[in-house]
Design a protein around this motif. Sequence first.
Motif, PDB file in Angstrom:
ATOM      1  N   MET A 245     129.980  47.848 121.927  1.00  0.00           N
ATOM      2  CA  MET A 245     129.343  46.528 121.995  1.00  0.00           C
ATOM      3  C   MET A 245     128.031  46.615 122.785  1.00  0.00           C
ATOM      4  O   MET A 245     126.999  46.101 122.348  1.00  0.00           O
ATOM      5  CB  MET A 245     130.296  45.525 122.649  1.00  0.00           C
ATOM      6  N   ALA A 246     128.075  47.263 123.942  1.00  0.00           N
ATOM      7  CA  ALA A 246     126.863  47.373 124.771  1.00  0.00           C
ATOM      8  C   ALA A 246     125.759  48.104 124.016  1.00  0.00           C
ATOM      9  O   ALA A 246     124.591  47.709 124.058  1.00  0.00           O
ATOM     10  CB  ALA A 246     127.201  48.093 126.068  1.00  0.00           C
ATOM     11  N   LYS A 247     126.141  49.156 123.294  1.00  0.00           N
ATOM     12  CA  LYS A 247     125.138  49.932 122.555  1.00  0.00           C
ATOM     13  C   LYS A 247     124.516  49.076 121.448  1.00  0.00           C
ATOM     14  O   LYS A 247     123.308  49.122 121.217  1.00  0.00           O
ATOM     15  CB  LYS A 247     125.772  51.202 121.966  1.00  0.00           C
ATOM     16  N   GLY A 252     119.877  45.822 119.516  1.00  0.00           N
ATOM     17  CA  GLY A 252     119.571  44.619 118.736  1.00  0.00           C
ATOM     18  C   GLY A 252     120.375  44.528 117.446  1.00  0.00           C
ATOM     19  O   GLY A 252     120.001  43.822 116.518  1.00  0.00           O
ATOM     20  N   ARG A 253     121.491  45.279 117.388  1.00  0.00           N
ATOM     21  CA  ARG A 253     122.355  45.219 116.194  1.00  0.00           C
ATOM     22  C   ARG A 253     123.433  44.164 116.377  1.00  0.00           C
ATOM     23  O   ARG A 253     123.693  43.725 117.494  1.00  0.00           O
ATOM     24  CB  ARG A 253     123.061  46.574 115.989  1.00  0.00           C
ATOM     25  N   ASP A 254     124.101  43.775 115.283  1.00  0.00           N
ATOM     26  CA  ASP A 254     125.260  42.885 115.387  1.00  0.00           C
ATOM     27  C   ASP A 254     126.335  43.605 116.186  1.00  0.00           C
ATOM     28  O   ASP A 254     126.472  44.832 116.077  1.00  0.00           O
ATOM     29  CB  ASP A 254     125.836  42.568 113.990  1.00  0.00           C
ATOM     30  N   ILE A 255     127.143  42.831 116.949  1.00  0.00           N
ATOM     31  CA  ILE A 255     128.184  43.497 117.732  1.00  0.00           C
ATOM     32  C   ILE A 255     129.318  43.953 116.801  1.00  0.00           C
ATOM     33  O   ILE A 255     129.570  43.318 115.782  1.00  0.00           O
ATOM     34  CB  ILE A 255     128.706  42.612 118.886  1.00  0.00           C
ATOM     35  N   PRO A 256     129.963  45.082 117.166  1.00  0.00           N
ATOM     36  CA  PRO A 256     130.973  45.649 116.240  1.00  0.00           C
ATOM     37  C   PRO A 256     132.252  44.826 116.179  1.00  0.00           C
ATOM     38  O   PRO A 256     132.539  44.065 117.073  1.00  0.00           O
ATOM     39  CB  PRO A 256     131.262  47.025 116.836  1.00  0.00           C
TER      40      PRO A 256
END
Length: 256
Positions: A245-247, A252-256
């Motif tokens: 999630m932090a990565k 700037g990607r959607d959270i997994p």
Amino acid sequence: MGIPDEHIHPVATGVAAETVAKHWDPQEIVFYSGWFCPFVQRTWIALEERGIPYQYVEVNPYKKEPHFLEINPKGLVPAIEYKGRALYESIILCEFLEDAFPERKPNLLPADPSDRAYARMWIDYVTKNLVPASMRLVQAQDPEQQKEHLKELLEFQRAFAAQVKGPYFLGEEFSLVDITLVPWIVRDFVSAEHRGYRREDAGEAWKKYADNLVTRPSVINTSSELVHYYEIVHRYLKNESQSEMAKAVRAGRDIP
Ligand code: GSH
């Protein structure tokens, strides 16, 4: 020597530890949990609310142990093993529990199809707006960016609060909409202490709703001692966490 996130406190503490102690025995539902995880807390609240028998198994998902990767190839908690099948994704698990145990009350989604769709619209709003905005605020290092993220979070919270019927999102009944969100309310002390966040700045309606939600027994019974959350959130506050999630938030990607 592994990544820093591997060294989190190994087990639930406080009231959550008492809940865990009641769920050692083998059951049809094996619940793979990480005591610290807000996504886990969603599914855990659903299990507790509805009194569904489950066996609690603590996992440190950052270790990516082969046994757990066989259960969830994404290596994320929560996961459930049921009748030989592995299931994962917190909201999908809550919906699975609705479908598999309809007789267990309370039901956490309304019976009427259009009411159910309405609940799912706001579950989606929480997942796509409120959760990522909370994470952006905590991870931002630049004071100007922190200000922008705080403003954005408060706007999302105001828009959500405007739809709260009270005392819960859908009215008298506690639902999956509340469950989807409450773990981030439990943890908002982090942005209050470090990012100038105050519940009242999102309006009276939000404050009243949020203050009430954290008093729900299933929420209290699945929450550990704050001191142990600090160890984990510190890495988020410095933007050093290596969680997926932090990565994603960093990139700037959607959270997994
Ligand atoms: N979309 C997933 C869900 O809703 O279940 C997210 C689950 C998730 O990100 N869990 C975190 C995890 O297992 C713990 S809070 N992280 C391990 C990692 O990032 O490597």
